[in-house]
Design an enzyme around this catalytic site. Structure first.
Site, PDB file in Angstrom:
ATOM      1  CG  PHE A 161      -0.214   0.039   2.546  1.00  0.00           C
ATOM      2  CD1 PHE A 161       0.201   1.241   3.111  1.00  0.00           C
ATOM      3  CD2 PHE A 161       0.049  -1.132   3.242  1.00  0.00           C
ATOM      4  CE1 PHE A 161       0.857   1.279   4.332  1.00  0.00           C
ATOM      5  CE2 PHE A 161       0.718  -1.111   4.464  1.00  0.00           C
ATOM      6  CZ  PHE A 161       1.118   0.100   5.016  1.00  0.00           C
ATOM      7  CB  CYS A 178      -6.417   4.189  -9.165  1.00  0.00           C
ATOM      8  SG  CYS A 178      -5.382   4.811  -7.837  1.00  0.00           S
TER       9      CYS A 178
END
Length: 211
Positions: A161, A178
């Site tokens: 992450f 993304c």
């Protein structure tokens, strides 16, 4: 959530390619049971990383001078830079666990960390036919504060992450992050949280039961 204590490694700024080599070594060690489940916390100099499915039109203009590196994780384009906390997770999954199960756990642990710091956050389910909404989003403003991209190999996870703390957010605007053209990336600083990087690291470490 499953009880899953991790061993934590703390580093500051590590070049992305160097981190990938070291992470691969950790994964091999975990596959051989030569190291415990591990959370590696660090940051990277400015770099864009892309998945295998990232369209060319999502890439940044090269004139900005930030390198673009293809990586083996899931997901699409992500930006890394100073002021962002990156966590690589080298974890051996249980017999009936898959990578999607673990990604959901990671999301929930990061929601917990942000809540501890004073930011209400949430994970999101992906509507059918939409780009994956993997990550963590602020509840009040609906902005994305954590990107997640992971994979597994022989039952061991890798990658992890990226939590935006107090770094420059402008590079996110120079590319399609993304896979979502309309995503609004944020940081704890932008959300009005005065927490230092050290405080964010401590909250994340606690949320992952890492020591």
């Amino acid at each position: 959530m499953k009880e899953r204590p991790l061993s934590v490694i703390q580093d500051d700024l590590v070049e992305y390619e160097e981190a990938m080599e070291r992470m691969a070594e950790m994964v091999a060690e975990r596959q051989r049971d030569e190291r415990p489940d591990t959370l590696w916390l660090l940051s990277h100099p400015s770099v864009y990383t892309i998945g295998r499915r990232t369209p060319a039109e999502h890439l940044p203009d090269p004139s900005h001078g930030i390198a673009v590196v293809e990586t083996g994780r899931g997901g699409q384009l992500t930006y890394h830079g100073p002021g962002q906390l990156v966590g690589y997770l080298i974890v051996k999954l249980g017999e009936h666990e898959g990578i999607v199960d673990y990604v959901r756990e990671v999301e929930l642990r990061l929601v917990k960390a942000l809540d501890t710091l004073g930011i209400a956050a949430e994970r999101r389910d992906t509507p059918p036919g939409s780009e994956l909404l993997t990550g963590v989003w602020t509840a009040a403003t609906g902005r994305k504060i954590v990107s997640i991209g992971m994979r597994q190999s022989r039952g061991v996870t890798s990658h992890g992450f990226a939590l935006n703390v107090d770094g420059d957010l402008q590079p996110w605007d120079w590319a399609i992050a993304c896979g979502m053209p309309d995503v609004d990336m944020t940081s704890s600083s932008r959300e009005g949280l005065p927490a230092t990087m050290a405080e964010v690291r401590a909250a994340v470490t606690k949320a992952f039961d890492a020591a």
